[in-house]
Scaffold this motif. Sequence first.
Motif, short mmCIF file in Angstrom:
data_model
loop_
_atom_site.label_atom_id
_atom_site.label_comp_id
_atom_site.label_asym_id
_atom_site.label_seq_id
_atom_site.Cartn_x
_atom_site.Cartn_y
_atom_site.Cartn_z
N UNK A 23 0.85 -1.18 0.00
CA UNK A 23 0.00 0.00 0.00
C UNK A 23 0.88 1.23 0.00
N UNK A 24 0.68 2.08 -0.98
CA UNK A 24 1.52 3.27 -1.14
C UNK A 24 0.70 4.52 -0.84
N UNK A 75 -7.00 2.24 -7.85
CA UNK A 75 -8.00 2.88 -6.99
C UNK A 75 -7.63 2.75 -5.52
N UNK A 76 -6.88 1.70 -5.20
CA UNK A 76 -6.46 1.47 -3.82
C UNK A 76 -5.01 1.84 -3.59
N UNK A 77 -4.35 2.37 -4.62
CA UNK A 77 -2.91 2.67 -4.51
C UNK A 77 -2.14 1.48 -3.94
N UNK A 78 -2.46 0.33 -4.48
CA UNK A 78 -1.87 -0.91 -3.98
C UNK A 78 -1.28 -1.71 -5.13
N UNK A 79 -0.11 -2.25 -4.90
CA UNK A 79 0.55 -3.14 -5.85
C UNK A 79 0.70 -4.51 -5.20
N UNK A 80 0.53 -5.53 -6.02
CA UNK A 80 0.60 -6.90 -5.54
C UNK A 80 1.75 -7.64 -6.21
N UNK A 81 2.27 -8.63 -5.51
CA UNK A 81 3.24 -9.54 -6.10
C UNK A 81 2.74 -10.96 -5.83
N UNK A 97 9.09 -0.66 -3.10
CA UNK A 97 9.79 0.61 -3.24
C UNK A 97 9.15 1.42 -4.34
N UNK A 98 9.37 2.73 -4.30
CA UNK A 98 8.79 3.63 -5.30
C UNK A 98 9.89 4.44 -5.98
N UNK A 99 9.70 4.61 -7.27
CA UNK A 99 10.65 5.36 -8.10
C UNK A 99 9.86 6.40 -8.87
N UNK A 100 10.26 7.66 -8.75
CA UNK A 100 9.49 8.74 -9.39
C UNK A 100 9.93 9.01 -10.82
N UNK A 101 10.72 8.10 -11.40
CA UNK A 101 11.17 8.27 -12.77
C UNK A 101 10.82 7.03 -13.59
N UNK A 102 9.56 6.94 -13.97
CA UNK A 102 9.19 5.80 -14.82
C UNK A 102 9.85 5.93 -16.20
#
Length: 124
Positions: A23-24, A75-81, A97-102
Amino acid sequence: DVQLQASGGGLVQAGGSLTLSCVASGVNFDDYVIGWFRQVPGKEREGVSCIGPSDGSSYYADSAKGRFTSSSDNAKNTVYLQMNSLKPEDTAVYYCAADSYPPCTRTMSKFEYFGQGTQVTVSS
């Protein structure tokens, strides 16, 4: 502030499956890609996968290809693995982790924000 919270780890037998969630908050999925990393004590952190929730980019390390799948619920700002066919060597602490440079790249070297990890243990 950017905050990332991974969950869903646990103990599973070899061949089993687990789904991790991240959850981000403070992250606009239009501007970020989300990665999964793992680390075993005494070893370097390994980039496992990356997903661009808005740009559609993705990357999987060789160790994850064919077994792991990353997805997002914007919609949930969620990523799954989703991890299938787990092996004992998948045992590690998994971090998102989050990277602001896609977009996602194979180097996975530009991630700026890391959350607390979740332990995955695969027994033989």
